[in-house]
Scaffold this active site. Sequence first.
Site, mmCIF file in Angstrom:
data_model
loop_
_atom_site.group_PDB
_atom_site.id
_atom_site.type_symbol
_atom_site.label_atom_id
_atom_site.label_comp_id
_atom_site.label_asym_id
_atom_site.label_seq_id
_atom_site.Cartn_x
_atom_site.Cartn_y
_atom_site.Cartn_z
ATOM 1 C CE LYS A 169 21.130 -26.145 -19.437
ATOM 2 N NZ LYS A 169 21.687 -24.773 -19.406
ATOM 3 C CD GLU A 175 9.060 -25.935 -8.433
ATOM 4 O OE1 GLU A 175 9.224 -24.947 -7.697
ATOM 5 O OE2 GLU A 175 10.020 -26.531 -9.007
ATOM 6 N N GLY A 230 17.885 -21.738 -19.696
ATOM 7 C CA GLY A 230 16.459 -22.017 -19.739
ATOM 8 C C GLY A 230 15.638 -20.865 -20.277
ATOM 9 N NE ARG A 231 18.410 -15.720 -17.649
ATOM 10 C CZ ARG A 231 19.199 -16.487 -16.918
ATOM 11 N NH1 ARG A 231 18.749 -17.628 -16.429
ATOM 12 N NH2 ARG A 231 20.442 -16.135 -16.654
ATOM 13 C CD GLU A 316 16.068 -17.419 -13.953
ATOM 14 O OE1 GLU A 316 15.351 -17.835 -13.018
ATOM 15 O OE2 GLU A 316 16.143 -17.977 -15.058
ATOM 16 C CG HIS A 346 -8.942 1.963 -18.314
ATOM 17 N ND1 HIS A 346 -9.910 2.929 -18.169
ATOM 18 C CD2 HIS A 346 -8.629 1.944 -19.639
ATOM 19 C CE1 HIS A 346 -10.190 3.462 -19.347
ATOM 20 N NE2 HIS A 346 -9.423 2.879 -20.255
ATOM 21 C CE LYS A 458 15.203 -23.835 -7.961
ATOM 22 N NZ LYS A 458 15.875 -24.256 -9.215
#
Length: 494
Positions: A169, A175, A230-231, A316, A346, A458
């Site tokens: 964005k 990263e 973003g999400r 978030e 399991h 950050k």
Amino acid sequence: MPSKPSANPIHTAVDVILDTAYQGIDAQAWDGLFAQAHKSGLEQFITDLFAGKHVNASENRAALHSALRNLSKSPVLLDGEDVMPAVSDVWRRIDSLCNQWVGVTDVIHIGIGGSDFGPRLAIEALSHVPGLQSRGMRMHFLSNIDTAELARILQRAQPNSTRVIIVSKSFTTLETTMNAKAVVNWLKDNDCTSGQIAHSLFAVTANIAAAKTFGIEEDNIYPFWDWVGGRYSVWSAVGLPIALQYGFKTFQDFLAGAHAMDLHFRSAPLEENLPVIMALALLYQQQTHDIKSFAAIPYADALDGFPKWLQQLDMESNGKRVGRDGKPVKFSSPVVFGSSGSNAQHSYFQLFHQGTETIPIDFIAVRKPMSDRPEAVAHHRILMSNCLAQAQALAHGKDAKNPNEVYPGKRPSNLLLLPELNAFYLGALLALYENRTVALGALWNINSFDQPGVELGKVLAKPIEQALASGSDAIEAGDSIDDVTAARINYLNS
């Protein structure tokens, strides 16, 4: 559980069935929950959300991700301006790009967080749909700064027939930009010319200027906007891999399912509103049992990535300790986890049944088998029987003389049943949970559209990285590094 858990535990929207019978909420309690929702102003909040009001008050922004899937193209006004022409233009460009990519063997989608989870989930889920034709490209998702993921992808991709989609964005995400530079260097190292590289690079961003500075041609930049979190962004050009892999029609079906769920959320009375009912059920478990965690268990291997997507969406959005008024809140997002059933049985279902903590569960099931194998019907019947049996066992438990064999029961769960898993119902499922998340935020008086809590780490990472790069004594790196971290840096530098 109560003998009559609810006056009407079965609710339906967009052919998706929600069964709350095992929530342990009786009719009187539901009446109280709906009264609480009305009193909180939830109906007005929903109206404001779709009307483009600045519900993200801390950033003074609207949250209009629903416009990205508004296939009716009816006007959606933001500060008096209709956003739909710009959204429609992106649809047109995505459709056009799908028709242009011929001979592409690999697509590397670079993004992290909301730029990664949604398209990754959709590509994986739709790969299991019987009869859905793939265009044959290998779709790679590169998110982690750990070069192990980068190396694995670059070992498989063919540089001369690879396309790269850089999704950020802000176009400043560390990263993403570092991984993008590494992929560009890989293209150069494999003798791709500057013209070939320019032709291969695409960007999805709200910061068009930064994408141009990176070297991406303007015609290869697909915008989304600051009113899209973003999400909540898979519905934008962030979802480009869905269209490229399965065709623009499939992407439209994905949007259509989400749009149909939006129409329900926007217009249904609270008492019949699936996202609101799911939100209120979780709120009840917080108020009654002080629950701290929640599990989503899809009984469909195709949805194994769904809990990861939901983790970001819920935690978030609503992992906050203060409300929209700046005051402490009593409740916020529980810890979210899960994986596909019956594998999960399991793994950690022991904790669900006999642990000390009450953990509400959403069991998500699909009526139709997810393959056309000859064994599919028999296997699917066993899968569904396990899903139903686990919910019953959690609800009712079992008495025994041996304390080790006692199941306490009264463990709440929902059953969410999709008619089938295709692009339409995948879109409806994701939009259902998005709307549930924002409804919970409204009920908790939390802003579900900012994420200030991710910034501190950050900021602290920058001087730490500088100290690691220099190899110097970390004590000299500055006041922001405490003694424990300084010692750890020195371990690494020694």
